[in-house]
Write a protein that holds these residues in place. Structure first.
Motif, PDB file in Angstrom:
ATOM      1  N   LEU A 194      32.511  17.680  -8.883  1.00 43.89           N
ATOM      2  CA  LEU A 194      32.532  19.176  -7.581  1.00 43.89           C
ATOM      3  C   LEU A 194      32.599  19.885  -7.988  1.00 43.89           C
ATOM      4  N   TYR A 195      33.349  20.332  -9.115  1.00 41.21           N
ATOM      5  CA  TYR A 195      33.560  21.964  -9.473  1.00 41.21           C
ATOM      6  C   TYR A 195      32.113  22.379  -9.980  1.00 41.21           C
ATOM      7  N   SER A 196      30.433  22.160  -9.972  1.00 38.63           N
ATOM      8  CA  SER A 196      29.586  22.566 -10.782  1.00 38.63           C
ATOM      9  C   SER A 196      28.399  22.346  -9.372  1.00 38.63           C
ATOM     10  N   ASN A 197      29.249  21.929  -7.851  1.00 35.95           N
ATOM     11  CA  ASN A 197      27.795  21.299  -7.267  1.00 35.95           C
ATOM     12  C   ASN A 197      28.070  22.423  -5.444  1.00 35.95           C
ATOM     13  N   ARG A 198      28.522  23.553  -5.943  1.00 39.94           N
ATOM     14  CA  ARG A 198      28.908  24.486  -4.813  1.00 39.94           C
ATOM     15  C   ARG A 198      27.688  24.717  -3.634  1.00 39.94           C
ATOM     16  N   PHE A 199      26.399  24.294  -3.863  1.00 37.38           N
ATOM     17  CA  PHE A 199      25.467  24.693  -3.303  1.00 37.38           C
ATOM     18  C   PHE A 199      25.451  22.982  -2.185  1.00 37.38           C
ATOM     19  N   THR A 200      26.129  21.605  -2.939  1.00 44.47           N
ATOM     20  CA  THR A 200      25.865  20.316  -2.026  1.00 44.47           C
ATOM     21  C   THR A 200      27.358  20.226  -1.046  1.00 44.47           C
ATOM     22  N   LEU A 201      28.050  21.316  -2.030  1.00 42.38           N
ATOM     23  CA  LEU A 201      29.091  21.204  -0.892  1.00 42.38           C
ATOM     24  C   LEU A 201      29.252  21.540   0.626  1.00 42.38           C
ATOM     25  N   ALA A 202      29.028  22.762  -0.085  1.00 40.67           N
ATOM     26  CA  ALA A 202      28.599  23.867   1.390  1.00 40.67           C
ATOM     27  C   ALA A 202      27.114  23.000   2.177  1.00 40.67           C
ATOM     28  N   ALA A 203      26.594  23.011   1.821  1.00 41.20           N
ATOM     29  CA  ALA A 203      25.151  22.740   2.383  1.00 41.20           C
ATOM     30  C   ALA A 203      25.087  21.407   2.943  1.00 41.20           C
ATOM     31  N   VAL A 204      24.920  19.829   2.291  1.00 35.31           N
ATOM     32  CA  VAL A 204      25.157  18.867   2.147  1.00 35.31           C
ATOM     33  C   VAL A 204      26.582  17.684   3.324  1.00 35.31           C
ATOM     34  N   PHE A 205      27.515  18.744   2.700  1.00 35.94           N
ATOM     35  CA  PHE A 205      28.658  18.409   3.522  1.00 35.94           C
ATOM     36  C   PHE A 205      29.457  19.445   4.200  1.00 35.94           C
ATOM     37  N   GLY A 206      28.205  20.471   4.172  1.00 35.55           N
ATOM     38  CA  GLY A 206      29.163  21.382   5.730  1.00 35.55           C
ATOM     39  C   GLY A 206      30.670  21.975   5.348  1.00 35.55           C
ATOM     40  N   GLY A 207      31.222  21.931   3.668  1.00 32.22           N
ATOM     41  CA  GLY A 207      32.389  22.143   3.623  1.00 32.22           C
ATOM     42  C   GLY A 207      32.771  23.666   3.209  1.00 32.22           C
ATOM     43  N   ILE A 208      33.716  24.389   2.742  1.00 28.51           N
ATOM     44  CA  ILE A 208      33.779  25.353   2.027  1.00 28.51           C
ATOM     45  C   ILE A 208      32.621  26.016   0.373  1.00 28.51           C
ATOM     46  N   PRO A 209      32.597  27.132   0.714  1.00 26.16           N
ATOM     47  CA  PRO A 209      31.618  27.785  -0.288  1.00 26.16           C
ATOM     48  C   PRO A 209      32.394  26.563  -1.876  1.00 26.16           C
ATOM     49  N   ALA A 210      33.252  26.797  -1.989  1.00 29.92           N
ATOM     50  CA  ALA A 210      34.290  26.386  -3.623  1.00 29.92           C
ATOM     51  C   ALA A 210      35.447  25.163  -3.529  1.00 29.92           C
ATOM     52  N   ALA A 211      35.530  24.769  -3.978  1.00 29.85           N
ATOM     53  CA  ALA A 211      36.983  23.459  -4.042  1.00 29.85           C
ATOM     54  C   ALA A 211      37.943  24.492  -3.784  1.00 29.85           C
ATOM     55  N   ASP A 212      38.869  24.028  -2.699  1.00 25.52           N
ATOM     56  CA  ASP A 212      39.670  24.999  -2.877  1.00 25.52           C
ATOM     57  C   ASP A 212      40.929  23.805  -3.066  1.00 25.52           C
ATOM     58  N   GLU A 213      42.559  24.295  -3.156  1.00 19.08           N
ATOM     59  CA  GLU A 213      43.508  23.827  -4.117  1.00 19.08           C
ATOM     60  C   GLU A 213      43.706  22.888  -3.666  1.00 19.08           C
ATOM     61  N   ALA A 214      43.630  22.239  -1.832  1.00 17.03           N
ATOM     62  CA  ALA A 214      43.596  20.942  -1.252  1.00 17.03           C
ATOM     63  C   ALA A 214      42.549  20.298  -1.215  1.00 17.03           C
ATOM     64  N   LEU A 215      41.646  20.058  -1.646  1.00 16.59           N
ATOM     65  CA  LEU A 215      40.151  18.739  -1.914  1.00 16.59           C
ATOM     66  C   LEU A 215      40.665  19.000  -3.778  1.00 16.59           C
ATOM     67  N   HIS A 216      40.652  20.171  -3.960  1.00 14.82           N
ATOM     68  CA  HIS A 216      41.014  19.513  -6.124  1.00 14.82           C
ATOM     69  C   HIS A 216      42.403  18.408  -5.843  1.00 14.82           C
ATOM     70  N   GLU A 217      43.236  18.643  -5.329  1.00 12.98           N
ATOM     71  CA  GLU A 217      44.131  18.129  -5.468  1.00 12.98           C
ATOM     72  C   GLU A 217      43.830  15.536  -4.880  1.00 12.98           C
ATOM     73  N   ARG A 218      42.945  16.994  -3.537  1.00 15.50           N
ATOM     74  CA  ARG A 218      42.555  14.797  -2.621  1.00 15.50           C
ATOM     75  C   ARG A 218      41.593  14.424  -3.741  1.00 15.50           C
ATOM     76  N   TYR A 219      40.316  15.028  -4.259  1.00 17.90           N
ATOM     77  CA  TYR A 219      39.340  14.569  -5.609  1.00 17.90           C
ATOM     78  C   TYR A 219      40.602  14.579  -6.513  1.00 17.90           C
ATOM     79  N   LYS A 220      40.869  15.155  -7.205  1.00 14.41           N
ATOM     80  CA  LYS A 220      41.541  14.822  -8.578  1.00 14.41           C
ATOM     81  C   LYS A 220      42.114  13.445  -8.155  1.00 14.41           C
TER      82      LYS A 220
END
Length: 213
Positions: free
Chosen positions: A174-200
């Motif tokens: 998750l953390y090394s794929n900012r482009f996929t997170l933003a462009a493919v999934f329409g998400g934020i530019p980088a994982a924030d604390e909330a997304l990190h906790e969910r992913y963890k």
């Protein structure tokens, strides 16, 4: 004359202050720019010191980046040593270990890329140092937890080497794929604390499901 004055002033400061400022600057730039290809002038500017301080304290940029790896990975190795002093089951120890790895890659998203860059065309001495002092202690600790879990009847038979790659690949993904997170999934530019906790939570549960008997 100005450069010599700056160097003289910097040398009068406590060594640890300048050294840590340079390491912190390199780390923050790599996180912000999502690359390990950062320049010494940018590092020095962020640390607010003359770029000659990199050579003075580390020899060169590569020496500084190796010192950064030593510092950041060394912290995690000491945490692993503390983990084995806890009176917990192998299952709980593994869960804490996996959560720690996910936290590490959230805090240091460039870690794998930096390691690969540092060993590419590197001296045998540097490669040996990174492998023996930084990577093997973590792999061996995880192997030990797996062996303890199998012996206790808590874990199924798994290949520790492959489980290590399962862990690192999942933690880095998750953390090394900012482009996929933003462009493919329409998400934020980088994982924030909330997304990190969910992913963890999801990643640890997925890995543990493949391990617990």
């Amino acid at each position: 004359m100005r450069r010599e004055s700056a160097l003289k002033t910097a040398r009068q400061l406590p060594k640890g202050v300048i050294r840590d400022a340079l390491l912190d600057a390199a780390s923050s730039l790599m996180r912000e720019q999502d690359t390990v290809e950062i320049g010494i002038l940018d590092i020095a500017a962020r640390a607010r010191v003359n770029h000659g301080m990199i050579r003075y304290y580390f020899g060169n940029k590569e020496g500084m980046l190796l010192a950064l790896l030593d510092r950041d990975v060394g912290v995690r190795i000491r945490q692993l040593e503390a983990l084995f002093r806890l009176d917990v089951t192998p299952t709980e120890r593994m869960r804490i270990h996996l959560e720690g790895i996910l936290d590490t890659y959230y805090q240091i998203p460039y870690l794998n890329r930096l390691i690969q860059a540092m060993v590419r065309e590197a001296s045998a001495e540097r490669v040996h140092h990174i492998a023996e002092e930084l990577l093997k202690p973590i792999a061996k600790a995880q192997h030990r937890i797996i062996e303890d879990g199998i012996a206790a009847g808590e874990f199924r038979q798994v290949d520790p080497k492959l489980f290590y790659f399962n862990t690192i690949g999942s933690a880095d993904g998750l953390y090394s794929n900012r482009f996929t997170l933003a462009a493919v999934f329409g998400g934020i530019p980088a994982a924030d604390e909330a997304l990190h906790e969910r992913y963890k939570r999801q990643t640890v549960e997925t890995l543990m499901a493949g391990l617990v008997a």
